[in-house]
Write an enzyme that holds these catalytic residues in place. Structure first.
Site, mmCIF file in Angstrom:
data_model
loop_
_atom_site.group_PDB
_atom_site.id
_atom_site.type_symbol
_atom_site.label_atom_id
_atom_site.label_comp_id
_atom_site.label_asym_id
_atom_site.label_seq_id
_atom_site.Cartn_x
_atom_site.Cartn_y
_atom_site.Cartn_z
ATOM 1 N N ASP A 1 2.094 -4.023 6.635
ATOM 2 C CA ASP A 1 1.180 -3.659 5.553
ATOM 3 C C ASP A 1 0.055 -4.689 5.537
ATOM 4 O O ASP A 1 0.305 -5.889 5.366
ATOM 5 C CB ASP A 1 1.894 -3.663 4.202
ATOM 6 C CG ASP A 1 2.924 -2.556 4.083
ATOM 7 O OD1 ASP A 1 2.826 -1.571 4.827
ATOM 8 O OD2 ASP A 1 3.841 -2.688 3.249
ATOM 9 N N ASP B 1 5.547 9.160 0.708
ATOM 10 C CA ASP B 1 6.244 8.217 -0.156
ATOM 11 C C ASP B 1 7.060 9.038 -1.144
ATOM 12 O O ASP B 1 6.526 9.604 -2.101
ATOM 13 C CB ASP B 1 5.248 7.311 -0.877
ATOM 14 C CG ASP B 1 4.461 6.437 0.095
ATOM 15 O OD1 ASP B 1 5.024 6.084 1.146
ATOM 16 O OD2 ASP B 1 3.292 6.122 -0.195
#
Length: 252
Positions: free
Chosen positions: A11, A130
């Site tokens: 990330d 997600d």
């Protein structure tokens, strides 16, 4: 039998690798180019970069990171985050990404999946989801904006729709497992795999090498994603693959 993949996920925010728990409490991990090259040498099968920068300057830094990484990388690189249109996809692929990952923009404009698949080939298009379990509705729903916004789109419906639209791969993050290191959401992933024929990358919950063995023994997903356990050196790609071999799982 297809060999299973182990994929580190980085990330990236404003040019730095960060990691949190359930998408919160981000901490600095290191330089993305250095980490990418480390995982390349460590036996990773692919890499995923997710750009979580909030600013235009941060997104510009990401292009520089991708370009610097791709020049030295010998494994496929998937890039996601902040991708809004075909021009964004073109820019990322031109600067070294092998695949792109769409999430919020695909939910907002599903036709983007078809357009991207037709222009670049479905092998380039990964749809990231997600997934949040809503206890009140007793079902899994898609979230957007880094897991902060809950939608009314059922995960089990969406995975089938994106396959029809031209997605070549799915990246499923189980939000309630993310960063918890208690194991993958086996039941959820297995059900998704029954609904689609495209490869699935499982994300969220991998806390040790045995969790990857359980993932591949109990589901037919193609790959497992790992972040903090690798970044914090709690285990290594090699250790995960050794454990998988012991469990009778074919690895690359």
């Amino acid at each position: 039998m297809i060999k299973k993949r182990v994929i580190p996920c980085l990330d990236v925010k404003d040019g730095r690798v960060v990691k949190g728990i359930q998408f919160q409490s981000l901490r600095d991990i290191g330089n993305p180019v250095d980490l990418a090259l480390y995982y390349n040498e460590a036996g990773a099968d692919e890499l995923v970069f997710l750009d979580i920068s909030k600013t235009e300057a941060g997104h510009d830094l990401m292009i520089e990171v991708i370009e610097a990484t791709a020049k030295q990388l010998f494994i496929p690189l998937t890039v996601g985050g902040g991708i809004q249109n075909l021009d964004d996809i073109t820019q990322l692929l031109n600067h070294g990404a092998d695949k792109i990952s769409l999430n919020s923009s695909a939910l907002k404009h599903p036709e983007l999946i078809r357009q991207a698949s037709e222009k670049f080939g479905r092998q380039c298009i990964c749809i990231a989801i997600d997934s949040f379990y809503d206890k009140d509705r007793k079902d899994y729903f898609c979230t957007t904006h880094g897991g902060k916004k809950l939608t009314d789109v059922r995960v089990y419906d969406w995975v089938q729709e994106v396959e029809l639209l031209g997605a070549g791969e799915l990246l499923i993050t189980s939000m309630h497992h993310d960063g918890m290191k208690q194991g993958f959401d086996i039941e959820h992933l297995a059900k998704i795999k029954q609904l689609v024929n495209i490869p699935i990358i499982a994300s969220g919950g991998g806390g040790n090498a045995q969790h990857f063995v359980e993932l591949f023994q109990q589901t037919d997903v193609s790959a497992g994603l790992a972040a903090s356990i690798l970044h914090d050196q709690e285990t290594t790609v090699a250790e995960i693959k050794d454990k998988m071999r012991e469990g009778g799982i074919l690895v690359r």
